[in-house]
Design a protein around this motif. Structure first.
Motif, mmCIF file in Angstrom:
data_model
loop_
_atom_site.group_PDB
_atom_site.id
_atom_site.type_symbol
_atom_site.label_atom_id
_atom_site.label_comp_id
_atom_site.label_asym_id
_atom_site.label_seq_id
_atom_site.Cartn_x
_atom_site.Cartn_y
_atom_site.Cartn_z
ATOM 1 N N THR A 128 0.789 -1.235 0.000
ATOM 2 C CA THR A 128 0.000 0.000 0.000
ATOM 3 C C THR A 128 0.819 1.282 0.000
ATOM 4 O O THR A 128 0.338 2.320 -0.454
ATOM 5 N N ILE A 129 2.055 1.246 0.505
ATOM 6 C CA ILE A 129 2.871 2.465 0.604
ATOM 7 C C ILE A 129 4.132 2.367 -0.248
ATOM 8 O O ILE A 129 4.385 3.202 -1.119
ATOM 9 N N CYS A 130 4.926 1.320 -0.024
ATOM 10 C CA CYS A 130 6.160 1.141 -0.797
ATOM 11 C C CYS A 130 5.835 0.375 -2.080
ATOM 12 O O CYS A 130 6.369 -0.697 -2.358
ATOM 13 N N ARG A 131 4.947 0.973 -2.869
ATOM 14 C CA ARG A 131 4.421 0.319 -4.075
ATOM 15 C C ARG A 131 5.468 0.293 -5.184
ATOM 16 O O ARG A 131 6.406 1.101 -5.173
ATOM 17 N N PRO A 132 5.301 -0.617 -6.161
ATOM 18 C CA PRO A 132 6.261 -0.647 -7.270
ATOM 19 C C PRO A 132 6.370 0.705 -7.978
ATOM 20 O O PRO A 132 7.464 1.150 -8.302
ATOM 21 N N LYS A 133 5.219 1.340 -8.221
ATOM 22 C CA LYS A 133 5.198 2.659 -8.851
ATOM 23 C C LYS A 133 4.556 3.664 -7.892
ATOM 24 O O LYS A 133 3.644 3.338 -7.156
ATOM 25 N N SER A 134 5.065 4.873 -7.934
ATOM 26 C CA SER A 134 4.559 5.967 -7.106
ATOM 27 C C SER A 134 4.491 5.609 -5.623
ATOM 28 O O SER A 134 3.424 5.699 -4.995
#
Length: 294
Positions: free
Chosen positions: A148-154
């Motif tokens: 939810t936070i350290c997502r692959p993008k953004s």
């Protein structure tokens, strides 16, 4: 079920599965064909076969093993799944590393490599961070952090509790981590499915227990090979992507029933438990017929 399918799609399937087999003992006593039919459309059918085998072994043992080492001995349970069950269900302080956790650690430590190249280092770091108290909560927190936070993008670095000490966040280019794995071109295989129709029913067979779509209902046909078959008039055609190759499947008319199988009423095909590949093959025939009729 969630390995290849969304939560929205899985939820009703999971609830229906538990209604049919509410206990380990009930699943252990189920017929393989019934479980495989219920699994149709969820993909990775080896998981269904392993689920049956695992239920039978646990039923024979009388309970689940309560350590990762013991869980690894059960059919279909790999290193990550064993660690996750052991930490969350039994409180074993062990490193739980899925793709989301691996991405968090690579960014946090600033590892200049792919996830695959850093597996051992990632596991060592997670092990050093895992508390003896409530390791299951820690494992789930790390997985949720990556999802939810350290997502692959953004990635949302401003909301991350690890941002202050994160090498990737400090670099200003967190998406640069992990390094990208070079993807090889996906090979193509070819196959022919036989359409054998009689009195409003089509002939279905069950695929061999071992191999792709093992034990699943299917249209009979040829093996899948790298050699493109000679051109034949096709009733339908589909392209289907598996994990490691792309399949070009032609559906051609065939006169006589082949192999051990059964006649399935076309109106009741939904009850046959066809996996996505063969369900799409059947739909391609109906779509071709509709186009010709129009």
């Amino acid at each position: 079920m969630l390995q290849q399918t969304t939560v929205a799609a899985v939820t009703p399937r999971f609830e229906r599965f538990l209604q049919k087999w509410p206990t380990i003992e009930a699943l252990a006593a189920a017929r393989d064909e019934d479980v495989l039919s219920e699994w149709a459309g969820l993909g990775y059918y080896a998981r269904a076969r392993n689920l049956i085998a695992c239920a039978r072994e646990v039923a024979a043992l009388g309970d689940f093993p309560d350590t990762a080492a013991g869980l690894r001995k059960l059919p279909g349970i790999g290193e990550y799944t064993a660690a996750a069950i052991a930490a969350i269900a039994f409180g074993e302080p062990i490193a739980v590393v899925d793709t989301n956790v691996a991405r968090v650690i690579i960014r946090f430590a600033g590892l200049e490599s792919t996830i695959e190249q850093s597996r051992d280092t990632i596991r060592e770091i997670v092990a050093s961070m895992t508390p003896a108290d409530r390791p299951g909560d820690f494992a789930q927190s790390m997985m949720d952090l990556g999802a939810t936070i350290c997502r692959p993008k953004s990635p949302v670095c401003g909301a991350c509790p690890l941002a202050e000490d994160c090498v990737a966040a400090a670099s200003g280019e967190p998406e640069r981590f992990p390094a990208r794995k070079q993807r090889a071109a996906r090979p193509v295989r070819y196959g022919i499915a036989h359409w054998i129709e009689r009195n409003g029913a089509i002939w279905l067979v069950r695929r061999p227990r071992k191999g792709m779509l093992g034990g699943m209902a299917a249209l009979p046909g040829s093996d899948w090979t790298e050699e493109q078959p000679k051109s034949r008039s096709a009733l339908g055609h589909i392209t289907h992507d598996f994990t490691h190759f792309r399949l070009e499947l032609a559906v051609v008319a065939h006169k006589s029933a082949t192999g051990d199988g059964w006649w399935q009423k076309i109106d009741d095909l939904v009850d046959a438990g066809l996996p996505t590949l063969y369900r799409r093959a059947v739909e391609s025939v109906f779509q071709s017929r509709s186009a010709l009729a129009a």
